[in-house]
Design an enzyme around this catalytic site. Structure first.
Site, PDB file in Angstrom:
ATOM      1  N   ASN A  25     -11.351 -33.576  -0.485  1.00 33.50           N
ATOM      2  CA  ASN A  25     -12.355 -32.928   0.316  1.00 33.50           C
ATOM      3  C   ASN A  25     -11.503 -32.192   1.196  1.00 33.50           C
ATOM      4  O   ASN A  25     -10.328 -32.077   1.578  1.00 33.50           O
ATOM      5  CB  ASN A  25     -13.238 -33.898   1.189  1.00 33.50           C
ATOM      6  N   THR A  39     -20.522 -33.982  -0.255  1.00 27.45           N
ATOM      7  CA  THR A  39     -20.060 -35.291  -0.958  1.00 27.45           C
ATOM      8  C   THR A  39     -20.496 -35.282  -2.229  1.00 27.45           C
ATOM      9  O   THR A  39     -21.431 -34.526  -2.786  1.00 27.45           O
ATOM     10  CB  THR A  39     -21.112 -36.395  -0.181  1.00 27.45           C
ATOM     11  N   GLY A  40     -19.713 -35.746  -3.058  1.00 26.25           N
ATOM     12  CA  GLY A  40     -19.857 -35.713  -4.628  1.00 26.25           C
ATOM     13  C   GLY A  40     -19.559 -34.709  -5.192  1.00 26.25           C
ATOM     14  O   GLY A  40     -19.648 -34.388  -6.595  1.00 26.25           O
ATOM     15  N   THR A  66     -19.097 -34.432   3.095  1.00 21.68           N
ATOM     16  CA  THR A  66     -18.235 -35.426   2.500  1.00 21.68           C
ATOM     17  C   THR A  66     -18.428 -36.755   3.111  1.00 21.68           C
ATOM     18  O   THR A  66     -18.471 -36.686   4.119  1.00 21.68           O
ATOM     19  CB  THR A  66     -16.650 -35.009   2.560  1.00 21.68           C
ATOM     20  N   SER A  67     -18.085 -37.622   2.184  1.00 22.22           N
ATOM     21  CA  SER A  67     -18.159 -39.207   2.697  1.00 22.22           C
ATOM     22  C   SER A  67     -17.198 -39.344   3.710  1.00 22.22           C
ATOM     23  O   SER A  67     -17.216 -40.181   4.474  1.00 22.22           O
ATOM     24  CB  SER A  67     -18.204 -40.076   1.510  1.00 22.22           C
ATOM     25  N   GLU A  68     -15.908 -38.494   3.750  1.00 26.32           N
ATOM     26  CA  GLU A  68     -14.783 -38.733   4.750  1.00 26.32           C
ATOM     27  C   GLU A  68     -15.152 -37.892   5.850  1.00 26.32           C
ATOM     28  O   GLU A  68     -14.116 -37.340   6.487  1.00 26.32           O
ATOM     29  CB  GLU A  68     -13.721 -38.208   3.970  1.00 26.32           C
ATOM     30  N   HIS A  87      -7.641 -33.159   2.062  1.00 25.78           N
ATOM     31  CA  HIS A  87      -7.523 -34.606   1.684  1.00 25.78           C
ATOM     32  C   HIS A  87      -7.606 -34.653  -0.053  1.00 25.78           C
ATOM     33  O   HIS A  87      -8.314 -34.237  -0.672  1.00 25.78           O
ATOM     34  CB  HIS A  87      -8.424 -35.583   1.919  1.00 25.78           C
ATOM     35  N   HIS A  89      -6.009 -36.351  -3.614  1.00 30.29           N
ATOM     36  CA  HIS A  89      -5.443 -37.805  -4.561  1.00 30.29           C
ATOM     37  C   HIS A  89      -4.297 -37.341  -5.386  1.00 30.29           C
ATOM     38  O   HIS A  89      -4.090 -37.570  -6.597  1.00 30.29           O
ATOM     39  CB  HIS A  89      -6.664 -38.227  -5.434  1.00 30.29           C
ATOM     40  N   HIS A 147      -4.439 -44.472  -2.259  1.00 33.21           N
ATOM     41  CA  HIS A 147      -5.752 -43.631  -1.898  1.00 33.21           C
ATOM     42  C   HIS A 147      -5.441 -42.070  -2.053  1.00 33.21           C
ATOM     43  O   HIS A 147      -5.889 -41.473  -2.989  1.00 33.21           O
ATOM     44  CB  HIS A 147      -6.421 -43.623  -0.603  1.00 33.21           C
TER      45      HIS A 147
END
Length: 181
Positions: A25, A39-40, A66-68, A87, A89, A147
């Site tokens: 995100n 989100t998603g 976003t969920s974050e 953020h 991965h 993560h």
């Protein structure tokens, strides 16, 4: 906020495999507003109209952030010098966190752009605990165990450069490990 640049950075993150699927995100703070990926969302296919908005009190203005979102919100509240958060991965950076290997700053670019890397233990993605522990860090580059990574910047390009340089340092650290064996 430059929505075209926001989308361009999101696509770069996706095209360079710093994020895959709906992972990762991005946010930008401008005044008392925060613009975030929804989100998603799949960052490589994001459109300007998809960008969500919140205020610094956490009230959603547009879309579904976003969920974050709490991670972004808590960092912005703590750090007045930060106007962008990415953020990802990133594969090698994340892998090294799974084997408890800290990333070494092995080149001048690593030392100049990253300065120091912070580390946060594993907490569930999107959890309040993850947001709180990440916001406690003073570094601009933070590894989230098992993560991903969080890179902070004065603007979106500054945060993006840190993502790139961090992954380069992670690759060099991994190569160093392999050669030493």
């Amino acid at each position: 906020m430059d929505k075209k640049q926001f989308i361009k950075i999101c696509r770069k993150l996706y095209d360079r495999k710093y994020v895959v699927g709906s992972g990762g995100n991005v946010s930008v703070k401008e005044g008392d507003k925060i613009y975030l990926t929804p989100t998603g969302s799949i960052l490589g296919f994001l459109k300007e109209d998809d960008i969500a908005e919140m205020d610094l009190d956490g009230n959603v203005i547009k879309g579904k952030p976003t969920s974050e979102k709490n991670l972004h919100l808590m960092i912005y509240r703590k750090r007045n010098d930060i106007n962008a958060i990415i953020h990802t991965h990133s594969l090698i950076s994340t892998f090294l966190s799974t084997i408890n290997k800290e990333i070494e700053l092995l080149t001048p670019e690593g030392k100049i752009f990253l300065k120091k890397i912070g580390y946060v233990d594993y907490y569930e993605a999107g959890s309040l605990k993850l947001a709180e522990e990440t916001a406690k860090r003073d570094e601009d580059v933070i590894i989230l165990k098992n993560h991903g990574v969080v890179c902070l910047g004065k603007d979106l390009i500054d945060a993006y450069i840190k993502v790139e340089v961090l992954e380069e340092q992670a690759k060099l650290t991994l190569l160093n490990l392999l050669v030493k064996k």
